[in-house]
Design a protein around this motif. Sequence first.
Motif, PDB file in Angstrom:
ATOM      1  N   GLN A 287       0.823  -1.202   0.000  1.00  0.00           N
ATOM      2  CA  GLN A 287       0.000   0.000   0.000  1.00  0.00           C
ATOM      3  C   GLN A 287       0.862   1.260   0.000  1.00  0.00           C
ATOM      4  O   GLN A 287       0.576   2.223  -0.737  1.00  0.00           O
ATOM      5  N   PRO A 293      -5.793  -0.942  -2.854  1.00  0.00           N
ATOM      6  CA  PRO A 293      -7.084  -0.344  -3.224  1.00  0.00           C
ATOM      7  C   PRO A 293      -6.919   1.122  -3.592  1.00  0.00           C
ATOM      8  O   PRO A 293      -6.393   1.916  -2.804  1.00  0.00           O
ATOM      9  N   PRO A 309      -7.669  -4.188  -5.245  1.00  0.00           N
ATOM     10  CA  PRO A 309      -8.569  -3.988  -4.087  1.00  0.00           C
ATOM     11  C   PRO A 309      -8.398  -5.025  -2.979  1.00  0.00           C
ATOM     12  O   PRO A 309      -8.817  -4.790  -1.851  1.00  0.00           O
ATOM     13  N   GLY A 310      -7.757  -6.158  -3.273  1.00  0.00           N
ATOM     14  CA  GLY A 310      -7.617  -7.198  -2.258  1.00  0.00           C
ATOM     15  C   GLY A 310      -6.463  -7.014  -1.299  1.00  0.00           C
ATOM     16  O   GLY A 310      -6.357  -7.739  -0.305  1.00  0.00           O
ATOM     17  N   GLU A 313      -7.150  -6.876   2.508  1.00  0.00           N
ATOM     18  CA  GLU A 313      -8.458  -7.480   2.811  1.00  0.00           C
ATOM     19  C   GLU A 313      -8.254  -8.960   3.190  1.00  0.00           C
ATOM     20  O   GLU A 313      -7.158  -9.486   3.156  1.00  0.00           O
ATOM     21  N   ASN A 314      -9.372  -9.613   3.563  1.00  0.00           N
ATOM     22  CA  ASN A 314      -9.373 -11.066   3.781  1.00  0.00           C
ATOM     23  C   ASN A 314      -8.536 -11.505   4.987  1.00  0.00           C
ATOM     24  O   ASN A 314      -8.133 -12.664   5.081  1.00  0.00           O
ATOM     25  N   ARG A 414     -13.927 -11.976   8.492  1.00  0.00           N
ATOM     26  CA  ARG A 414     -12.829 -11.434   7.704  1.00  0.00           C
ATOM     27  C   ARG A 414     -12.536 -10.006   8.152  1.00  0.00           C
ATOM     28  O   ARG A 414     -13.457  -9.215   8.400  1.00  0.00           O
ATOM     29  N   THR A 416      -9.312  -6.574   8.069  1.00  0.00           N
ATOM     30  CA  THR A 416      -8.531  -5.743   7.150  1.00  0.00           C
ATOM     31  C   THR A 416      -7.235  -5.270   7.805  1.00  0.00           C
ATOM     32  O   THR A 416      -7.131  -5.174   9.029  1.00  0.00           O
ATOM     33  N   GLN A 418      -4.860  -1.858   6.956  1.00  0.00           N
ATOM     34  CA  GLN A 418      -4.805  -0.646   6.134  1.00  0.00           C
ATOM     35  C   GLN A 418      -3.825   0.353   6.731  1.00  0.00           C
ATOM     36  O   GLN A 418      -3.794   0.560   7.953  1.00  0.00           O
ATOM     37  N   ASN A 433     -12.045  -8.118  13.038  1.00  0.00           N
ATOM     38  CA  ASN A 433     -13.501  -8.363  12.975  1.00  0.00           C
ATOM     39  C   ASN A 433     -13.866  -9.755  13.479  1.00  0.00           C
ATOM     40  O   ASN A 433     -14.656 -10.482  12.861  1.00  0.00           O
ATOM     41  N   THR A 497      -4.039 -11.688   3.795  1.00  0.00           N
ATOM     42  CA  THR A 497      -4.174 -10.289   3.391  1.00  0.00           C
ATOM     43  C   THR A 497      -3.589  -9.976   2.018  1.00  0.00           C
ATOM     44  O   THR A 497      -3.754  -8.866   1.517  1.00  0.00           O
ATOM     45  N   MET A 507     -10.308 -10.036  -6.376  1.00  0.00           N
ATOM     46  CA  MET A 507      -9.768  -9.755  -5.046  1.00  0.00           C
ATOM     47  C   MET A 507      -8.453 -10.473  -4.777  1.00  0.00           C
ATOM     48  O   MET A 507      -7.831 -10.266  -3.731  1.00  0.00           O
TER      49      MET A 507
END
Length: 557
Positions: A287, A293, A309-310, A313-314, A414, A416, A418, A433, A497, A507
């Motif tokens: 990132q 993303p 975008p993935g 994530e995950n 799932r 994140t 960031q 989460n 991730t 993704m």
Amino acid sequence: MSDNNKTSGHPEFDYIIVGAGTAGCLLANRLSGNPANRVLLIEAGGRDNYHWIHIPVGYLYCIDNPRTDWRFRTEPDPGLNGRSLIYPRGKTLGGCSSINGMLYIRGQARDYDHWASVTGEDAWCWENCLPDFKRHEDHYRLDEGGDADPDHEKYHGHGGEWRIEHQRLKWKVLEDFATAAVEAGVPRTRDFNRGDNEGVDYFEVNQRSGWRWNTSKAFLREAEKRPNLTLWHSSQVLGLETETIDGKQPRCTGVRVERAGYGEILAQAAREVVLSAGAIGSPQILQLSGIGPAALLAEHDIPVVADLPGVGENLQDHLQIRSVYKVKGAKTLNTMANSLIGKARIGLEYVLSRSGPMSMAPSQLCLFTRSSEDYKHANIEYHVQPLSLEAFGQPLHDFPAITASVCNLNPTSRGTVQIRSRDPREAPAIAPNYLSTPEDRKVAADSLRVTRRIAEQPAFSRYQPEEFKPGAQYQTDEELAKLAGDIGTTIFHPVGTTRMGHAEDEMAVVDPHLRVRGVSGLRVVDAGVMPTITSGNTNSPTLMIAEKAAGWILAGH
């Protein structure tokens, strides 16, 4: 090998590996095995010369210690009723293998067969991953005079770098808990690592003669003698360097690094950059480098190199729920270690024989079973310990007790990872989460009932167990799920991730050979590439991933 060579100008290497952790140490060994390959290994942490890294019980002093741990924390988590958790990640040579539980668990065959299904790459099925596990193994049961059964060589290797041994202690109270599990319908097993891990037995551990065996010892010590391998430790990666020529696909050409005493350096890669910074570090670096993303990058004014975008994530992790039982007439570590004489005896036993509580992995007894009859496979795992405390880092209770921690092996929640800013030194926002799906809350409630059923069996009831946590008064699904949020904590297995997937999977961050989509010359090789979390501890599956990736990288050049 030199720590400090080629640190001026723009030094060039064939391969640059970011992160000298579990995957990075193996990759450095394999890639530098060909003397024609110039390999640079970069690690943000220092050398693994802290004595507590090597004494097994020393994980207590390595986790949340800035000398060995990134000291991340999660965001306040609604599933944990607003609590924030420490989120340890190794920051030293060996990475998480220098601070983890040393527990050797591969997961289930179904995990890898699922990876093969979602990626379209048959190389990830269990049958084709097994040789990669065996390639680096040195399993004690295959030692001369070992007690291997006839099928052991089919599933395990010998003579490799990654040492696996039995634990050097036994506890009567744990053996009786194991018998109680059998009485409750859980089979005995002698090997959790043959594809179906259902059963109960002591964990096998990554130790050698009572010392922790981390990946730095296993893969880096001999490789350090090679002149074609360069190590920069205590070096902060600032970002990846990319270039786009004539509107073609961008290519990763190097890594920007800050080294103490040298300032910022651009290390160039003639062939590939390999990110092995882990499921938190790798998405953060991507990132920061404009790979992720587009909306998140725009929020931080980072030019987009590749809109993926993935990235981040995950996020998946194993959340453990700790049940504590007071016991009577049992020897536990609570009573042994709560006096100066007891501590002295423990220390002396380790000095004289490298055994006893100081040789202990964080958990001793392992148990895989099903939370309910709805499951055809083991979907929960226990880490059982002859001790208890309020929370990690706090003193042992002053009464005899055991802890039976249980986790959902296949969570559907799932999260994140960031970045918060363009500053590579600022920790990213980590939001797991936990317990955010009805399935996960149901498994949490049911797993606590399984613990109670085992504790009620004749073999364990002789200790007159009293449920101290969470408390027998809580019975309904709603009560137990809320309690899981109150007392649940990470078991330190973040994955997913930068997950791999097939070409049509928008993704997916990397392709089935772990190459970053839309950016040539760049791979991710760590636990982040797992599409779904393995059914067990994640360190040795990460080594398998690195072994497979090393073969692909070498074959490609």
